[in-house]
Write an enzyme that holds these catalytic residues in place. Structure first.
Site, PDB file in Angstrom:
ATOM      1  N   GLU A 274       0.837  -1.203   0.000  1.00 12.53           N
ATOM      2  CA  GLU A 274       0.000   0.000   0.000  1.00 12.53           C
ATOM      3  C   GLU A 274       0.870   1.249   0.000  1.00 12.53           C
ATOM      4  OE1 GLU A 274      -3.757  -1.577   2.704  1.00 12.53           O
ATOM      5  OE2 GLU A 274      -2.463  -0.018   3.501  1.00 12.53           O
ATOM      6  N   ARG A 291      -1.705 -10.995   2.764  1.00 16.77           N
ATOM      7  CA  ARG A 291      -2.889 -11.865   2.606  1.00 16.77           C
ATOM      8  C   ARG A 291      -3.547 -11.562   1.261  1.00 16.77           C
ATOM      9  NH1 ARG A 291      -4.673  -7.302   5.553  1.00 16.77           N
ATOM     10  NH2 ARG A 291      -6.144  -6.128   4.290  1.00 16.77           N
TER      11      ARG A 291
HETATM   12  C1  MV4 Z   1      -1.067   8.754   6.621  1.00 16.67           C
HETATM   13  C2  MV4 Z   1      -1.869   9.802   6.150  1.00 16.67           C
HETATM   14  C3  MV4 Z   1      -1.270  11.014   5.929  1.00 16.67           C
HETATM   15  N1  MV4 Z   1       0.051  11.186   6.170  1.00 16.67           N
HETATM   16  N2  MV4 Z   1       0.242   8.962   6.841  1.00 16.67           N
HETATM   17  C4  MV4 Z   1      -4.586   5.557   7.246  1.00 16.67           C
HETATM   18  C5  MV4 Z   1      -4.483   4.076   7.389  1.00 16.67           C
HETATM   19  C6  MV4 Z   1      -3.066   3.798   7.658  1.00 16.67           C
HETATM   20  N3  MV4 Z   1      -2.632   2.645   6.971  1.00 16.67           N
HETATM   21  C7  MV4 Z   1      -2.328   5.007   7.231  1.00 16.67           C
HETATM   22  N4  MV4 Z   1      -3.287   6.043   7.008  1.00 16.67           N
HETATM   23  C8  MV4 Z   1      -2.884   7.285   6.698  1.00 16.67           C
HETATM   24  N5  MV4 Z   1      -1.555   7.534   6.880  1.00 16.67           N
HETATM   25  C9  MV4 Z   1       0.772  10.160   6.624  1.00 16.67           C
HETATM   26  N6  MV4 Z   1       2.070  10.356   6.868  1.00 16.67           N
HETATM   27  C10 MV4 Z   1      -3.223   9.553   5.945  1.00 16.67           C
HETATM   28  C11 MV4 Z   1      -3.740   8.298   6.228  1.00 16.67           C
HETATM   29  C12 MV4 Z   1      -5.159   8.158   5.997  1.00 16.67           C
HETATM   30  C13 MV4 Z   1      -5.661   7.344   4.978  1.00 16.67           C
HETATM   31  C14 MV4 Z   1      -4.824   6.580   4.167  1.00 16.67           C
HETATM   32  C15 MV4 Z   1      -5.327   5.761   3.180  1.00 16.67           C
HETATM   33  C16 MV4 Z   1      -6.700   5.710   2.987  1.00 16.67           C
HETATM   34  C17 MV4 Z   1      -7.556   6.445   3.756  1.00 16.67           C
HETATM   35  C18 MV4 Z   1      -7.048   7.255   4.776  1.00 16.67           C
HETATM   36  C19 MV4 Z   1      -7.912   7.989   5.561  1.00 16.67           C
HETATM   37  C20 MV4 Z   1      -7.409   8.782   6.542  1.00 16.67           C
HETATM   38  C21 MV4 Z   1      -6.036   8.865   6.776  1.00 16.67           C
END
Ligand code: MV4
Length: 450
Positions: A274, A291
């Site tokens: 991802e 997975r």
């Molecule tokens: C982030 C981000 C912005 N900046 N990291 C959400 C799930 C987790 N796997 C990581 N996520 C995020 N990490 C940084 N440095 C914003 C998110 C995030 C997000 C990421 C993918 C899909 C939807 C999301 C919804 C809110 C925040």
């Protein structure tokens, strides 16, 4: 090759795995809880074993009961599907110790990616782009302040044991940092038994684009991307491939980064890397899923290949072809959940009194439900995946709207009306959406007056 596979899951994914096993001449064993007696995965497996009451901890998460079911039926492989035990290092180990092949990642691969801060360090070391931030775990509030000063606000603090959005905080200024850090760390300790936190620069309005990979322990190849930016509270609702934001150059760069990520841990099997992608098409490693995922279907449609079959063949020791894939078709998936989209996606369990599935060219439905089936309240609320495939994005969208309008699921609320509104939205049609889309367009969550 396997003789008999036990499917340690329920619902549509259990049926999905059983279907491929049948086509490969492999016998199947379903396991089920007392709440799932009527589910199609139980009907279509060669054998079925009841493993306990409805509660997941007593059935689909109960390792000893699942291993016992595999032993009495003489299964030589266990397919965990997604969720439940699919990324559980202990279960993967217990399967191996009992001489049963876990059709998924080894404990080493799961652990390498399960701790997010160390996964990130591994990626950085091999040259996969990561978001600027702390080197590993934050040891104190004062260290957190120092890192934030260096990378500049806004920053995000994340639980190293988290993932999928749990244990995260956005911090906009130094005044907020101490409270956010301490409360997130406490929360992580309570949820995961691990208080470790790390810090990253906050990427504003990112897209979530993931790369499907397949690997044989030595070499990996990529099978293109999926854009999963349409999410609500970290639950994906719609996925599509190719991403409307993708360019040939970006796909090559992200594909190569995903291959590097998989080869860095000698990955074997199918997996997903991802990435966050910012508005300037900079991309950053976020996490790796070891997975099969809910949205693997759209990749299957555009590459015309069965990923469960690939997963089983790799688990049996086959080598990958080594060819990367460039999609020529377009595929979209809408997750149909038993939820009311206009009442905060409130779950809507109950009996499906009438059911008609759409059909025609380019339409696929993966589901375990049928007319007369009751949705039980104990598990996640996804009841069906509606997938379209066509030559162009516009055709795939048009076909999806037609199929959604044809889909009849009476007796319960579903997310179908939400999907119809979304697919008719001008900005979605233009491919202009980020992970903030639903927050920015609350009108999609209001019932249309008709
Ligand atoms: C982030 C981000 C912005 N900046 N990291 C959400 C799930 C987790 N796997 C990581 N996520 C995020 N990490 C940084 N440095 C914003 C998110 C995030 C997000 C990421 C993918 C899909 C939807 C999301 C919804 C809110 C925040």
């Amino acid at each position: 090759m396997f003789k008999k596979i036990l499917v340690a899951n329920r619902g549509e994914i259990a049926l999905r795995v059983i279907r491929t096993c049948k086509e490969m001449g492999i016998e199947t064993v379903a396991v089920y809880s007392k709440a799932d007696v009527e589910s199609l995965h139980v009907k279509f497996a060669d054998e079925a074993v009841c493993i306990g009451p409805a509660q997941s901890s007593e059935s689909y998460l109960n390792m000893s009961r699942i291993i016992a079911a595999a032993e009495i039926t003489n299964a030589d492989g266990i397919h965990p599907g997604y969720g439940f035990l699919s990324e559980n290092a202990k279960f993967s180990k217990v399967c191996a110790e009992n001489g049963i092949k876990f059709i998924g990642a080894s404990p080493e691969m799961i652990n390498a990616m399960g701790d997010k801060a160390s996964a990130k360090a591994t990626m950085k070391k091999v040259g996969v782009p990561v978001v600027p931030g702390s080197d590993g775990i934050l040891e104190s509030v004062s260290q957190a302040k120092k890192v934030a000063k260096r990378i500049k606000y806004p920053v995000m603090i994340k639980a190293t044991a988290g993932g999928g959005g749990k244990g995260m905080r956005v911090v906009w200024s130094e005044e907020e940092l101490e409270d956010a850090f301490l409360s997130a760390s406490k929360e992580a300790e309570a949820s995961f038994g691990n208080p470790g936190m790390y810090m990253e620069k906050f990427v504003e309005e990112p897209r979530h684009i993931e790369i499907q990979i397949a690997a044989d322990g030595k070499k990996a190849c990529h099978l293109g991307e999926r854009d999963c930016s349409i999410q609500r509270r970290h639950q994906k609702l719609v996925e599509e491939t190719p991403s409307p934001f993708m360019t040939e150059k970006l796909r090559e760069k992200m594909g190569n980064a995903a291959i590097k990520a998989a080869e860095a841990i000698n990955y074997e099997g199918v997996g997903t890397v991802e990435f966050l992608v910012d508005k300037n098409r900079n991309f950053y490693f976020m996490e790796m899923n070891t997975r099969i995922q809910v949205e693997h279907t759209i990749t299957e449609e555009v590459i015309d290949y069965d990923l469960i079959k690939e997963q089983i063949k790799l688990a049996a020791g086959d080598k990958i072809s080594g060819k990367n894939y460039i999609p020529k078709m377009h595929s979209i998936q809408c997750r149909i959940n038993a939820e009311n989209p206009f009442k905060d996606f409130r779950p809507s369990p109950g009996k499906i009194t009438n059911y008609h599935a759409p059909g025609g060219h380019g339409i696929r439905i993966d589901t375990h439900v049928y007319a007369g089936f009751s949705i039980v309240p104990y598990y996640d609320s996804m009841i069906s995946k509606l997938i379209t495939v066509a030559q162009t994005r516009e055709e795939a969208i048009t076909k999806m709207i037609r199929a959604l309008q044809e889909y009849v699921i009476d007796g319960i609320d579903t997310t179908i009306p939400f999907h119809i509104s979304l697919l008719n939205h001008e900005l979605f049609r233009a491919g202009k959406y980020t992970t903030k889309f639903l927050e920015e367009h609350p009108e999609l969550l209001e019932k249309k007056q008709s």
